[in-house]
Design a protein around this motif. Sequence first.
Motif, PDB file in Angstrom:
ATOM      1  N   ASN A 176       0.810  -1.224   0.000  1.00 19.89           N
ATOM      2  CA  ASN A 176       0.000   0.000   0.000  1.00 19.89           C
ATOM      3  C   ASN A 176       0.842   1.273   0.000  1.00 19.89           C
ATOM      4  OD1 ASN A 176      -2.375  -1.587   0.131  1.00 19.89           O
ATOM      5  ND2 ASN A 176      -2.207  -1.693   2.356  1.00 19.89           N
ATOM      6  N   ASN A 177       1.993   1.205  -0.661  1.00 23.76           N
ATOM      7  CA  ASN A 177       2.824   2.394  -0.819  1.00 23.76           C
ATOM      8  C   ASN A 177       2.577   3.020  -2.192  1.00 23.76           C
ATOM      9  OD1 ASN A 177       4.693   2.147   1.675  1.00 23.76           O
ATOM     10  ND2 ASN A 177       4.811   0.122   0.732  1.00 23.76           N
ATOM     11  N   VAL A 178       2.709   4.330  -2.279  1.00 18.67           N
ATOM     12  CA  VAL A 178       2.561   5.039  -3.543  1.00 18.67           C
ATOM     13  C   VAL A 178       3.952   5.387  -4.059  1.00 18.67           C
ATOM     14  CG1 VAL A 178       1.630   7.057  -4.700  1.00 18.67           C
ATOM     15  CG2 VAL A 178       0.328   5.979  -2.851  1.00 18.67           C
ATOM     16  N   ALA A 179       4.386   4.687  -5.097  1.00 21.30           N
ATOM     17  CA  ALA A 179       5.715   4.900  -5.664  1.00 21.30           C
ATOM     18  C   ALA A 179       5.738   4.317  -7.068  1.00 21.30           C
ATOM     19  CB  ALA A 179       6.787   4.235  -4.814  1.00 21.30           C
ATOM     20  N   GLU A 180       6.497   4.939  -7.963  1.00 23.39           N
ATOM     21  CA  GLU A 180       6.604   4.420  -9.325  1.00 23.39           C
ATOM     22  C   GLU A 180       7.229   3.026  -9.316  1.00 23.39           C
ATOM     23  OE1 GLU A 180       8.395   5.819 -13.635  1.00 23.39           O
ATOM     24  OE2 GLU A 180       9.512   6.303 -11.813  1.00 23.39           O
ATOM     25  N   ASN A 181       8.290   2.854  -8.522  1.00 21.23           N
ATOM     26  CA  ASN A 181       8.960   1.561  -8.388  1.00 21.23           C
ATOM     27  C   ASN A 181       9.021   1.188  -6.907  1.00 21.23           C
ATOM     28  OD1 ASN A 181       9.855   1.463 -11.239  1.00 21.23           O
ATOM     29  ND2 ASN A 181      11.157   3.177 -10.617  1.00 21.23           N
ATOM     30  N   LEU A 182       8.753  -0.076  -6.602  1.00 16.67           N
ATOM     31  CA  LEU A 182       8.940  -0.519  -5.227  1.00 16.67           C
ATOM     32  C   LEU A 182      10.412  -0.765  -4.929  1.00 16.67           C
ATOM     33  CD1 LEU A 182       5.907  -2.933  -4.728  1.00 16.67           C
ATOM     34  CD2 LEU A 182       6.147  -0.553  -3.991  1.00 16.67           C
ATOM     35  N   ILE A 183      11.109  -1.419  -5.838  1.00 17.70           N
ATOM     36  CA  ILE A 183      12.547  -1.630  -5.707  1.00 17.70           C
ATOM     37  C   ILE A 183      13.193  -1.331  -7.043  1.00 17.70           C
ATOM     38  CG2 ILE A 183      12.509  -3.261  -3.787  1.00 17.70           C
ATOM     39  CD1 ILE A 183      12.666  -5.523  -5.820  1.00 17.70           C
ATOM     40  N   ALA A 184      14.341  -0.683  -7.008  1.00 15.17           N
ATOM     41  CA  ALA A 184      15.020  -0.328  -8.252  1.00 15.17           C
ATOM     42  C   ALA A 184      16.474  -0.017  -7.925  1.00 15.17           C
ATOM     43  CB  ALA A 184      14.347   0.882  -8.905  1.00 15.17           C
ATOM     44  N   GLY A 185      17.274   0.161  -8.967  1.00 12.66           N
ATOM     45  CA  GLY A 185      18.657   0.556  -8.767  1.00 12.66           C
ATOM     46  C   GLY A 185      19.592  -0.105  -9.744  1.00 12.66           C
ATOM     47  N   THR A 186      20.822   0.334  -9.696  1.00 12.05           N
ATOM     48  CA  THR A 186      21.855  -0.144 -10.605  1.00 12.05           C
ATOM     49  C   THR A 186      22.940  -0.921  -9.884  1.00 12.05           C
ATOM     50  OG1 THR A 186      22.994   1.980 -10.360  1.00 12.05           O
ATOM     51  CG2 THR A 186      21.463   1.768 -12.201  1.00 12.05           C
ATOM     52  N   SER A 187      22.794  -1.094  -8.567  1.00  5.69           N
ATOM     53  CA  SER A 187      23.806  -1.778  -7.772  1.00  5.69           C
ATOM     54  C   SER A 187      23.242  -3.091  -7.247  1.00  5.69           C
ATOM     55  CB  SER A 187      24.269  -0.874  -6.630  1.00  5.69           C
ATOM     56  OG  SER A 187      25.417  -1.409  -6.003  1.00  5.69           O
ATOM     57  N   SER A 188      23.982  -3.742  -6.356  1.00  7.30           N
ATOM     58  CA  SER A 188      23.592  -5.042  -5.822  1.00  7.30           C
ATOM     59  C   SER A 188      22.312  -4.925  -4.992  1.00  7.30           C
ATOM     60  CB  SER A 188      24.723  -5.596  -4.954  1.00  7.30           C
ATOM     61  OG  SER A 188      24.331  -6.780  -4.299  1.00  7.30           O
ATOM     62  N   LEU A 189      21.306  -5.696  -5.367  1.00  7.83           N
ATOM     63  CA  LEU A 189      20.012  -5.635  -4.687  1.00  7.83           C
ATOM     64  C   LEU A 189      19.422  -7.030  -4.605  1.00  7.83           C
ATOM     65  CD1 LEU A 189      17.515  -4.167  -3.539  1.00  7.83           C
ATOM     66  CD2 LEU A 189      16.794  -3.747  -5.900  1.00  7.83           C
ATOM     67  N   THR A 190      19.130  -7.483  -3.377  1.00 14.38           N
ATOM     68  CA  THR A 190      18.478  -8.762  -3.154  1.00 14.38           C
ATOM     69  C   THR A 190      17.192  -8.512  -2.383  1.00 14.38           C
ATOM     70  OG1 THR A 190      20.617  -9.884  -3.003  1.00 14.38           O
ATOM     71  CG2 THR A 190      18.701 -11.063  -2.150  1.00 14.38           C
ATOM     72  N   ALA A 191      16.094  -9.098  -2.861  1.00 21.29           N
ATOM     73  CA  ALA A 191      14.809  -8.927  -2.185  1.00 21.29           C
ATOM     74  C   ALA A 191      14.066 -10.259  -2.236  1.00 21.29           C
ATOM     75  CB  ALA A 191      14.004  -7.816  -2.855  1.00 21.29           C
ATOM     76  N   ASP A 192      14.238 -11.071  -1.186  1.00 22.88           N
ATOM     77  CA  ASP A 192      13.653 -12.409  -1.136  1.00 22.88           C
ATOM     78  C   ASP A 192      12.745 -12.553   0.082  1.00 22.88           C
ATOM     79  OD1 ASP A 192      15.052 -13.310  -3.410  1.00 22.88           O
ATOM     80  OD2 ASP A 192      16.824 -13.763  -2.200  1.00 22.88           O
ATOM     81  N   ASN A 193      11.752 -13.421  -0.079  1.00 24.42           N
ATOM     82  CA  ASN A 193      10.877 -13.814   1.032  1.00 24.42           C
ATOM     83  C   ASN A 193      10.149 -12.620   1.652  1.00 24.42           C
ATOM     84  OD1 ASN A 193      11.808 -16.635   0.979  1.00 24.42           O
ATOM     85  ND2 ASN A 193      13.727 -15.792   1.762  1.00 24.42           N
ATOM     86  N   ASN A 194       9.694 -11.712   0.794  1.00 23.91           N
ATOM     87  CA  ASN A 194       8.924 -10.563   1.243  1.00 23.91           C
ATOM     88  C   ASN A 194       7.475 -10.689   0.779  1.00 23.91           C
ATOM     89  OD1 ASN A 194      11.263  -8.891   2.285  1.00 23.91           O
ATOM     90  ND2 ASN A 194      11.874  -9.122   0.148  1.00 23.91           N
ATOM     91  N   TRP A 195       6.576  -9.973   1.458  1.00 23.22           N
ATOM     92  CA  TRP A 195       5.188  -9.877   1.007  1.00 23.22           C
ATOM     93  C   TRP A 195       4.954  -8.465   0.501  1.00 23.22           C
ATOM     94  CZ3 TRP A 195       0.636  -7.287   2.905  1.00 23.22           C
ATOM     95  CH2 TRP A 195      -0.532  -7.686   2.246  1.00 23.22           C
ATOM     96  N   TRP A 196       4.487  -8.357  -0.740  1.00 25.60           N
ATOM     97  CA  TRP A 196       4.381  -7.074  -1.420  1.00 25.60           C
ATOM     98  C   TRP A 196       2.921  -6.599  -1.549  1.00 25.60           C
ATOM     99  CZ3 TRP A 196       9.026  -4.826  -2.302  1.00 25.60           C
ATOM    100  CH2 TRP A 196      10.146  -5.679  -2.301  1.00 25.60           C
ATOM    101  N   GLY A 197       2.029  -7.190  -0.758  1.00 21.96           N
ATOM    102  CA  GLY A 197       0.634  -6.796  -0.852  1.00 21.96           C
ATOM    103  C   GLY A 197      -0.086  -7.447  -2.015  1.00 21.96           C
ATOM    104  N   THR A 198       0.578  -8.391  -2.661  1.00 21.39           N
ATOM    105  CA  THR A 198       0.009  -9.100  -3.798  1.00 21.39           C
ATOM    106  C   THR A 198       0.702 -10.446  -3.900  1.00 21.39           C
ATOM    107  OG1 THR A 198      -0.213  -9.096  -6.224  1.00 21.39           O
ATOM    108  CG2 THR A 198       1.685  -7.947  -5.310  1.00 21.39           C
ATOM    109  N   ASN A 199       0.112 -11.355  -4.624  1.00 16.86           N
ATOM    110  CA  ASN A 199       0.734 -12.670  -4.797  1.00 16.86           C
ATOM    111  C   ASN A 199       1.864 -12.646  -5.801  1.00 16.86           C
ATOM    112  OD1 ASN A 199      -0.895 -13.994  -2.935  1.00 16.86           O
ATOM    113  ND2 ASN A 199      -2.517 -14.349  -4.446  1.00 16.86           N
ATOM    114  N   GLU A 200       2.033 -11.515  -6.488  1.00 15.48           N
ATOM    115  CA  GLU A 200       3.095 -11.385  -7.476  1.00 15.48           C
ATOM    116  C   GLU A 200       4.217 -10.532  -6.918  1.00 15.48           C
ATOM    117  OE1 GLU A 200       1.531  -9.879 -11.096  1.00 15.48           O
ATOM    118  OE2 GLU A 200       0.179 -11.573 -11.425  1.00 15.48           O
ATOM    119  N   GLN A 201       5.449 -10.923  -7.228  1.00 19.20           N
ATOM    120  CA  GLN A 201       6.617 -10.113  -6.849  1.00 19.20           C
ATOM    121  C   GLN A 201       6.706  -8.900  -7.748  1.00 19.20           C
ATOM    122  OE1 GLN A 201       8.754 -10.624  -4.373  1.00 19.20           O
ATOM    123  NE2 GLN A 201       8.154 -12.653  -3.700  1.00 19.20           N
ATOM    124  N   PRO A 202       7.262  -7.796  -7.263  1.00 19.21           N
ATOM    125  CA  PRO A 202       7.405  -6.600  -8.140  1.00 19.21           C
ATOM    126  C   PRO A 202       8.471  -6.825  -9.207  1.00 19.21           C
ATOM    127  CG  PRO A 202       8.478  -6.241  -6.037  1.00 19.21           C
ATOM    128  CD  PRO A 202       7.776  -7.569  -5.924  1.00 19.21           C
TER     129      PRO A 202
END
Length: 202
Positions: A176-202
């Motif tokens: 329920n956040n208002v943002a163009e991208n939930l996660i983004a960037g050009t460097s090392s980024l790991t995002a596992d085992n999270n709940w994003w408010g939907t059954n689909e990962q961003p």
Amino acid sequence: SRLGAFALGNDNGNANITNCLVENVTGSASNTAIVTINGDGNFILDNVEINHCGLKEDLYSSSNAYYIRDVLYVNTYDAVVTVSNSKITNNYGPMYCFIESRAKLTLVNTAIFDNVINTSTNGANGGDVLIWASNDNSDISIEQCVITNNQLSKAGKGLIYAQRGSTDVEYCAIANNVAENLIAGTSSLTADNNWWGTNEQP
């Protein structure tokens, strides 16, 4: 306050801030941070609440680029900072960023919710990132946190933005956040085992 609520820092200094409420603090100068860490030691913020802080409202009508730099700003390269069991909520107004780290920052079991991040008073800067890894030494770990109902006023970086260094997000509820991208960037980024408010990962 011209310089925010408090600044922690000394070469190789350590500090523990526990059971603390930071509330209704307003920055009276541009580029103020509500909480700043400038030293290269170990810093622990446990059971801290940062609530209803922002830029002093009589600066809003300025045509200059007034803004809060960050609510939490780790402005050093070798600090080790842990924020645990805390709440950061209901902060508002023109901000360059919300949480920014140039060093090692761990957010654990912390709730970040109902914050509004707007652009600078002239609309030119900021308003487009909640948590930002901004330096090659950035090492941000976000664990078991709740990040909900936050609003970015401008498209651009994203809710969590890994520009440099590394960012790891695990076992968090991010919804329920208002943002163009939930996660983004050009460097090392790991995002596992999270709940994003939907059954689909961003």
